[in-house]
Scaffold this motif. Structure first.
Motif, mmCIF file in Angstrom:
data_model
loop_
_atom_site.group_PDB
_atom_site.id
_atom_site.type_symbol
_atom_site.label_atom_id
_atom_site.label_comp_id
_atom_site.label_asym_id
_atom_site.label_seq_id
_atom_site.Cartn_x
_atom_site.Cartn_y
_atom_site.Cartn_z
ATOM 1 N N LYS A 38 54.330 20.569 54.577
ATOM 2 C CA LYS A 38 53.250 19.913 54.912
ATOM 3 C C LYS A 38 53.411 18.267 54.964
ATOM 4 O O LYS A 38 52.142 17.541 55.886
ATOM 5 C CB LYS A 38 52.050 20.422 53.443
ATOM 6 C CG LYS A 38 52.462 22.249 54.137
ATOM 7 C CD LYS A 38 51.222 22.420 52.799
ATOM 8 C CE LYS A 38 51.111 24.295 53.446
ATOM 9 N NZ LYS A 38 49.833 24.925 52.129
ATOM 10 N N ASN A 39 53.808 18.053 53.945
ATOM 11 C CA ASN A 39 53.667 16.591 54.176
ATOM 12 C C ASN A 39 54.204 15.457 54.822
ATOM 13 O O ASN A 39 53.953 14.617 55.704
ATOM 14 C CB ASN A 39 55.057 16.167 52.915
ATOM 15 C CG ASN A 39 54.184 16.307 51.391
ATOM 16 O OD1 ASN A 39 52.941 16.648 51.496
ATOM 17 N ND2 ASN A 39 54.696 15.324 50.127
ATOM 18 N N TRP A 42 51.303 15.682 57.641
ATOM 19 C CA TRP A 42 50.493 15.131 57.450
ATOM 20 C C TRP A 42 50.980 13.319 58.257
ATOM 21 O O TRP A 42 50.701 12.430 59.205
ATOM 22 C CB TRP A 42 49.777 14.795 56.336
ATOM 23 C CG TRP A 42 49.674 15.799 55.724
ATOM 24 C CD1 TRP A 42 49.063 16.599 55.117
ATOM 25 C CD2 TRP A 42 47.865 15.613 56.230
ATOM 26 N NE1 TRP A 42 48.583 17.559 54.787
ATOM 27 C CE2 TRP A 42 47.024 16.449 55.627
ATOM 28 C CE3 TRP A 42 47.043 14.281 56.701
ATOM 29 C CZ2 TRP A 42 45.764 17.159 56.077
ATOM 30 C CZ3 TRP A 42 46.149 14.608 56.633
ATOM 31 C CH2 TRP A 42 45.191 16.113 56.882
ATOM 32 N N SER A 108 52.068 12.589 48.087
ATOM 33 C CA SER A 108 50.780 13.421 48.436
ATOM 34 C C SER A 108 50.793 12.898 49.828
ATOM 35 O O SER A 108 51.407 12.020 50.609
ATOM 36 C CB SER A 108 49.848 12.476 47.605
ATOM 37 O OG SER A 108 49.912 11.549 48.695
ATOM 38 N N LYS A 109 50.324 14.287 50.432
ATOM 39 C CA LYS A 109 49.810 14.044 51.890
ATOM 40 C C LYS A 109 49.141 12.873 52.464
ATOM 41 O O LYS A 109 49.401 12.283 53.336
ATOM 42 C CB LYS A 109 49.181 15.312 51.882
ATOM 43 C CG LYS A 109 49.599 16.752 51.649
ATOM 44 C CD LYS A 109 48.365 18.342 52.210
ATOM 45 C CE LYS A 109 49.042 19.351 51.294
ATOM 46 N NZ LYS A 109 48.729 20.593 51.151
ATOM 47 N N LYS A 110 48.048 12.631 51.588
ATOM 48 C CA LYS A 110 47.384 11.116 52.114
ATOM 49 C C LYS A 110 48.291 10.331 52.077
ATOM 50 O O LYS A 110 48.472 9.072 52.996
ATOM 51 C CB LYS A 110 46.732 10.769 50.855
ATOM 52 C CG LYS A 110 45.629 9.907 51.244
ATOM 53 C CD LYS A 110 44.737 9.471 50.377
ATOM 54 C CE LYS A 110 43.573 8.356 50.423
ATOM 55 N NZ LYS A 110 42.823 8.072 49.862
ATOM 56 N N ARG A 112 51.627 9.821 52.985
ATOM 57 C CA ARG A 112 52.678 10.026 53.769
ATOM 58 C C ARG A 112 51.591 10.084 54.907
ATOM 59 O O ARG A 112 52.439 9.730 56.176
ATOM 60 C CB ARG A 112 53.364 11.640 54.306
ATOM 61 C CG ARG A 112 54.104 12.059 52.774
ATOM 62 C CD ARG A 112 55.141 11.078 52.907
ATOM 63 N NE ARG A 112 56.180 10.694 51.917
ATOM 64 C CZ ARG A 112 56.869 9.983 51.507
ATOM 65 N NH1 ARG A 112 56.857 8.939 51.696
ATOM 66 N NH2 ARG A 112 57.995 9.822 50.403
ATOM 67 N N PHE A 113 50.716 10.229 55.415
ATOM 68 C CA PHE A 113 49.319 10.361 56.787
ATOM 69 C C PHE A 113 49.345 8.582 56.985
ATOM 70 O O PHE A 113 49.588 8.353 57.642
ATOM 71 C CB PHE A 113 48.419 11.217 56.277
ATOM 72 C CG PHE A 113 47.098 10.276 57.452
ATOM 73 C CD1 PHE A 113 46.999 11.145 58.579
ATOM 74 C CD2 PHE A 113 46.275 9.582 56.987
ATOM 75 C CE1 PHE A 113 46.355 11.270 59.246
ATOM 76 C CE2 PHE A 113 45.405 9.428 57.912
ATOM 77 C CZ PHE A 113 45.504 9.684 59.410
#
Length: 212
Positions: A38-39, A42, A108-110, A112-113
């Motif tokens: 998931k990460n 992103w 966090s995903k954010k 990594r985005f």
């Protein structure tokens, strides 16, 4: 059918440009190993978003250049000189790169985005690369600088970039040994590619001056 050619051209150009092990694709693979898919996805989404902007800007710039044969010829001559020097450097002067293991902290995903956007934004290679690709395709009447064709080419490039990055995420464990081999021989690979490009560019220059 008219849009199939720019779609495939963008797709293939993206694969050629991004498939060699580099900062973006290797980071995506390592995030997947350390933090999960998931990460990593992103990260890829952030990187691809910037690639979309870079390719679009490159094609718009290429459209301006395509209307100026004098600038196009000058760029070809400059490109030949640059690619020739790069070929000499990578084949004869550069030291062999060593694969380094980097540590990636859990994030966090954010984050990594935005990391994907940052690393992709710091990579300026796509802009001159896609300028050359689109102008070259146009010179062989395989690409037209029309809005629908441009967006199709850009979409193909983004799709190709996403496929390559996703492949690194999905299959990195299986190809890790091969990527180490590629890293050790990266100078030869890059030097060979730039050498081929230099030869093709020289042929185009000679055809321009002596072809008529």
């Amino acid at each position: 059918m008219a849009l199939l050619t720019p779609l495939l051209s963008g797709f293939i150009a993206a694969i050629i440009g991004i498939i060699p092990p580099g900062l973006i694709n290797m980071t995506a693979a390592k995030i997947n190993l350390k933090e999960g898919k998931k990460n990593a996805m992103w990260f890829v989404i952030g990187a691809v978003l910037v690639i979309f902007c870079q390719v679009y800007i490159a094609v718009l710039f290429a459209r301006v250049i395509d209307n100026r044969p004098d600038i196009l010829t000058l760029l070809r001559e400059v490109g030949f000189a640059i690619f020739s020097m790069l070929t000499i450097y990578f084949l004869f002067l550069a030291k062999k790169p060593k694969a380094k293991k980097s540590k990636i902290k859990k994030s966090s995903k954010k984050s990594r985005f935005f990391l994907g956007m940052l690393l992709s934004g710091l990579n300026f290679f796509p802009i001159p690369y896609y300028v050359v690709v689109s102008v070259t395709l146009a010179s062989y009447h395989l690409f037209k600088f029309e809005n629908n064709t441009i967006f199709t080419f850009v979409f193909g490039s983004v799709l190709g970039s996403f496929v390559v990055l996703y492949s690194y995420i999905a299959f990195f464990g299986r190809i890790e040994k091969k990527t180490d081999y590629l890293m050790r021989n990266m100078n030869t690979i890059i030097g060979s590619i730039t050498g081929i490009v230099a030869i093709v560019t020289l042929i185009n220059i000679l055809n321009y001056y002596f072809g008529n």
